[in-house]
Design a protein around this motif. Structure first.
Motif, PDB file in Angstrom:
ATOM      1  N   PRO A   1     -12.711  -5.035  -2.516  1.00 21.30           N
ATOM      2  CA  PRO A   1     -11.328  -5.254  -3.042  1.00 21.30           C
ATOM      3  C   PRO A   1     -10.702  -4.142  -3.805  1.00 21.30           C
ATOM      4  CG  PRO A   1     -13.146  -6.877  -3.450  1.00 21.30           C
ATOM      5  CD  PRO A   1     -13.701  -5.975  -3.220  1.00 21.30           C
ATOM      6  N   GLU A   2     -11.288  -3.610  -4.532  1.00 24.31           N
ATOM      7  CA  GLU A   2     -10.361  -2.554  -5.601  1.00 24.31           C
ATOM      8  C   GLU A   2      -9.997  -1.429  -4.829  1.00 24.31           C
ATOM      9  OE1 GLU A   2     -15.204  -2.061  -6.078  1.00 24.31           O
ATOM     10  OE2 GLU A   2     -13.571  -3.506  -6.049  1.00 24.31           O
ATOM     11  N   ALA A   3     -10.660  -1.074  -3.581  1.00 24.79           N
ATOM     12  CA  ALA A   3      -9.996  -0.075  -2.738  1.00 24.79           C
ATOM     13  C   ALA A   3      -8.826  -0.374  -2.072  1.00 24.79           C
ATOM     14  CB  ALA A   3     -11.264   0.521  -1.634  1.00 24.79           C
ATOM     15  N   ILE A   4      -8.962  -1.531  -1.842  1.00 28.77           N
ATOM     16  CA  ILE A   4      -7.631  -2.418  -0.879  1.00 28.77           C
ATOM     17  C   ILE A   4      -6.663  -2.678  -1.889  1.00 28.77           C
ATOM     18  CG2 ILE A   4      -6.796  -4.012   0.610  1.00 28.77           C
ATOM     19  CD1 ILE A   4      -9.713  -4.468   1.514  1.00 28.77           C
ATOM     20  N   TRP A   5      -6.761  -3.069  -3.070  1.00 31.64           N
ATOM     21  CA  TRP A   5      -5.916  -3.557  -4.131  1.00 31.64           C
ATOM     22  C   TRP A   5      -5.006  -2.290  -4.615  1.00 31.64           C
ATOM     23  CZ3 TRP A   5      -3.711  -7.627  -5.635  1.00 31.64           C
ATOM     24  CH2 TRP A   5      -3.124  -7.688  -6.927  1.00 31.64           C
ATOM     25  N   ALA A   6      -5.720  -1.149  -4.732  1.00 35.90           N
ATOM     26  CA  ALA A   6      -5.045   0.202  -4.962  1.00 35.90           C
ATOM     27  C   ALA A   6      -3.570   0.207  -4.126  1.00 35.90           C
ATOM     28  CB  ALA A   6      -5.936   1.417  -5.025  1.00 35.90           C
ATOM     29  N   LEU A   7      -3.794   0.050  -2.640  1.00 37.28           N
ATOM     30  CA  LEU A   7      -2.871   0.052  -1.847  1.00 37.28           C
ATOM     31  C   LEU A   7      -1.843  -0.989  -1.838  1.00 37.28           C
ATOM     32  CD1 LEU A   7      -4.864   1.770   1.251  1.00 37.28           C
ATOM     33  CD2 LEU A   7      -3.310   2.701  -0.231  1.00 37.28           C
ATOM     34  N   VAL A   8      -2.346  -2.187  -1.759  1.00 38.60           N
ATOM     35  CA  VAL A   8      -1.349  -3.321  -1.691  1.00 38.60           C
ATOM     36  C   VAL A   8      -0.510  -3.650  -2.765  1.00 38.60           C
ATOM     37  CG1 VAL A   8      -2.653  -4.367   0.283  1.00 38.60           C
ATOM     38  CG2 VAL A   8      -3.231  -4.972  -1.991  1.00 38.60           C
ATOM     39  N   SER A   9      -1.186  -3.369  -3.956  1.00 35.08           N
ATOM     40  CA  SER A   9      -0.203  -3.597  -5.109  1.00 35.08           C
ATOM     41  C   SER A   9       0.601  -2.543  -5.405  1.00 35.08           C
ATOM     42  CB  SER A   9      -1.446  -3.668  -6.276  1.00 35.08           C
ATOM     43  OG  SER A   9      -2.047  -2.533  -6.428  1.00 35.08           O
ATOM     44  N   ASP A  10       0.638  -1.445  -4.647  1.00 36.36           N
ATOM     45  CA  ASP A  10       1.626  -0.385  -4.920  1.00 36.36           C
ATOM     46  C   ASP A  10       2.629  -0.257  -3.656  1.00 36.36           C
ATOM     47  OD1 ASP A  10       3.387   1.750  -5.554  1.00 36.36           O
ATOM     48  OD2 ASP A  10       1.477   3.381  -5.328  1.00 36.36           O
ATOM     49  N   TYR A  11       3.810  -1.012  -3.783  1.00 33.88           N
ATOM     50  CA  TYR A  11       4.564  -0.870  -2.454  1.00 33.88           C
ATOM     51  C   TYR A  11       5.165   0.302  -1.957  1.00 33.88           C
ATOM     52  CZ  TYR A  11       5.253  -5.828  -5.062  1.00 33.88           C
ATOM     53  OH  TYR A  11       4.782  -6.634  -5.773  1.00 33.88           O
ATOM     54  N   SER A  12       5.332   1.225  -2.833  1.00 31.05           N
ATOM     55  CA  SER A  12       5.767   2.614  -2.502  1.00 31.05           C
ATOM     56  C   SER A  12       5.033   3.405  -1.372  1.00 31.05           C
ATOM     57  CB  SER A  12       5.793   3.477  -3.830  1.00 31.05           C
ATOM     58  OG  SER A  12       4.450   3.639  -4.513  1.00 31.05           O
ATOM     59  N   VAL A  13       3.719   2.829  -1.409  1.00 34.68           N
ATOM     60  CA  VAL A  13       2.841   3.304  -0.177  1.00 34.68           C
ATOM     61  C   VAL A  13       2.808   2.838   1.075  1.00 34.68           C
ATOM     62  CG1 VAL A  13       1.327   4.478  -1.899  1.00 34.68           C
ATOM     63  CG2 VAL A  13       0.606   2.161  -0.942  1.00 34.68           C
ATOM     64  N   PHE A  14       3.649   1.577   0.992  1.00 43.32           N
ATOM     65  CA  PHE A  14       3.578   0.853   2.586  1.00 43.32           C
ATOM     66  C   PHE A  14       4.058   1.781   3.646  1.00 43.32           C
ATOM     67  CE2 PHE A  14       3.593  -3.789   0.811  1.00 43.32           C
ATOM     68  CZ  PHE A  14       2.481  -3.611   0.177  1.00 43.32           C
ATOM     69  N   SER A  15       5.052   2.727   3.563  1.00 43.99           N
ATOM     70  CA  SER A  15       5.462   2.997   4.529  1.00 43.99           C
ATOM     71  C   SER A  15       4.328   4.203   5.111  1.00 43.99           C
ATOM     72  CB  SER A  15       6.698   4.246   3.924  1.00 43.99           C
ATOM     73  OG  SER A  15       6.252   5.007   2.959  1.00 43.99           O
ATOM     74  N   ARG A  16       3.296   4.487   4.657  1.00 48.63           N
ATOM     75  CA  ARG A  16       2.338   5.145   5.137  1.00 48.63           C
ATOM     76  C   ARG A  16       1.669   4.648   6.246  1.00 48.63           C
ATOM     77  NH1 ARG A  16      -1.440   7.407  -0.058  1.00 48.63           N
ATOM     78  NH2 ARG A  16       0.366   8.005  -1.323  1.00 48.63           N
ATOM     79  N   PHE A  17       1.434   3.175   6.280  1.00 47.33           N
ATOM     80  CA  PHE A  17       0.971   2.583   7.243  1.00 47.33           C
ATOM     81  C   PHE A  17       1.782   1.450   7.891  1.00 47.33           C
ATOM     82  CE2 PHE A  17      -0.426   1.121   3.272  1.00 47.33           C
ATOM     83  CZ  PHE A  17      -0.339  -0.522   3.123  1.00 47.33           C
ATOM     84  N   MET A  18       2.875   1.185   7.638  1.00 49.17           N
ATOM     85  CA  MET A  18       3.824   0.270   8.117  1.00 49.17           C
ATOM     86  C   MET A  18       5.058   1.049   8.671  1.00 49.17           C
ATOM     87  SD  MET A  18       3.729  -2.998   5.355  1.00 49.17           S
ATOM     88  CE  MET A  18       2.095  -3.813   4.991  1.00 49.17           C
ATOM     89  N   PRO A  19       5.322   1.226  10.021  1.00 48.20           N
ATOM     90  CA  PRO A  19       6.353   2.082  10.334  1.00 48.20           C
ATOM     91  C   PRO A  19       7.684   1.241  10.332  1.00 48.20           C
ATOM     92  CG  PRO A  19       5.048   1.282  12.273  1.00 48.20           C
ATOM     93  CD  PRO A  19       4.316   0.993  11.050  1.00 48.20           C
TER      94      PRO A  19
END
Length: 397
Positions: free
Chosen positions: A258-276
């Motif tokens: 969970p901690e590896a996924i939380w680091a991504l989903v809790s930071d919206y600024s990185v959503f553009s990496r995997f959400m076109p």
């Protein structure tokens, strides 16, 4: 004059023939397009398999729906019979049973039933305690209608408001019964009755004057849509639906803690990496607000502001759009560790598109399906996280 009549008769004969030719040509074109689509040499097999799967799914859904309908009809029939027996045979109940019936009825009409005392003797009900003026008359009428009650005597104190009355403090509301057709979700029996009424409106509208017929057909169409979707009109149209007209839920299992996924989903600024569809996300200084730029239907850019409503580190994050946004929505993302070491990611969205559920249906026909996009985004998140965790060997290995 006679020749003109003959000419008009020939034209009138040609019109039905031309109409039939147009209809036949249109049906032939649609049939040819369907055959070419299904028997395409490249993707025809996949399309036929998908069609079989959807037909099997529809058959199972129909069987399940008929089973639910039959059980609902049987249960309601038994309930109606029991209610009739209650109205007839219930008049011979003793004082103890009448006391329980009155207590149960108070909860439907009084905001603070604990402030009312009930005494029953020889089927005469005496009510004491405190009650609000707005509840006085309707409660007496309701208790008087209980089978077996001979008379009702009210010796309670009636108050215009709850100020200065300790027993009436606190926020509460009576559990008034809601009519079936005013509930948000209709039962299978109610949908059957309403669907029958909608069909009757269409069938009987033929003999009515044109304005009345169109009104009846429009009402029948609205009722049929309500029956088919089982959604209230405010969610179908998006009017007064707030942030909830369409509910979407999707989940996926990811091979990562969970901690590896939380680091991504809790930071919206990185959503553009995997959400076109996400072009840009800017967060405020305190991190509670965020400004989004995404692709909407037909690629049209959509901007909106969102605010966090809940954050539980490593487990859950929830948000809602700011007031006055074009597409109001709310959502929540939850992480749960599984026994096999994987993490289950679940996303729940509720949003109100333009024109509500009707607009959502049109968007799906045009290829803008939010539910499919959400599942695709979760798959991209899964691929992104699991690929990042794979060890990379030396070149040429």
């Amino acid at each position: 004059m006679r020749a003109r009549t003959v000419v008009m008769t020939v034209e009138e004969r040609r019109r039905p023939l031309l109409s039939r030719n147009v209809v036949t040509g249109g049906l032939g074109f649609c049939a040819g397009a369907a055959i070419a689509y299904v028997f395409d040499p490249v993707r025809g097999r996949t399309r036929r398999a998908l069609g079989r799967d959807k037909a099997a799914h529809a058959t199972h859904e129909l069987k399940d729906g008929l089973g639910v309908l039959s059980r609902d009809l049987a249960n309601r029939s038994r309930g109606t019979a029991a209610a009739a027996r209650y109205r007839v045979a219930g008049r011979s109940a003793d004082d103890r049973i009448l006391h329980e019936r009155v207590r149960a009825e108070l909860g439907r009409h009084v905001c603070h039933p604990h402030a009312v005392e009930v005494h029953v003797q020889n089927r005469v009900v005496t009510l004491t305690g405190d009650v609000l003026a707005a509840e006085d008359e309707r409660t007496r009428r309701a208790v008087r209608r209980i089978p077996g009650v001979r008379r009702v005597e009210t010796r309670w104190a009636v108050h215009r408001d709850a100020a200065g009355v300790p027993q009436l403090q606190g926020t509460a509301r009576p559990r008034e019964p809601v009519p079936e057709l005013l509930q948000e979700r209709w039962s299978p029996t109610a949908r059957l009755v309403a669907g029958t009424a909608a069909a009757a409106m269409w069938a009987l509208s033929g003999g009515l004057p044109r304005p009345v017929a169109w009104a009846a057909r429009g009402a029948g169409a609205v009722l049929a849509t309500r029956v088919a979707t089982n959604l209230p009109l405010r969610r179908l149209t998006g009017i007064n639906a707030g942030r909830r007209a369409i509910d979407i839920t999707a989940a996926i299992s990811i091979d990562a803690p969970p901690e590896a996924i939380w680091a991504l989903v809790s930071d919206y600024s990185v959503f553009s990496r995997f959400m076109p569809d996400v072009h840009e996300v800017r967060r405020s200084a305190d991190g509670r607000m965020s400004h989004w730029l995404i692709s909407g239907p037909a690629g049209a850019p959509i901007r909106f502001d969102a605010a966090e409503t809940k954050r539980e580190e490593g487990k859950e994050i929830a948000w809602k759009s700011a007031e006055g946004q074009l597409i109001a929505h709310t959502g929540a993302l939850r992480l749960a560790e599984q026994d096999d070491g994987r993490t289950r990611v679940q996303v729940q969205l509720a949003y109100n598109p333009v024109a509500g559920a009707a607009g959502h249906a049109v968007a799906r026909l045009l290829g803008a399906n939010p539910a499919r996009k959400l599942r695709q985004d979760l798959l991209r998140l899964k691929s992104y996280v699991e690929s990042e965790r794979q060890p990379v060997g030396p070149r040429g290995a």
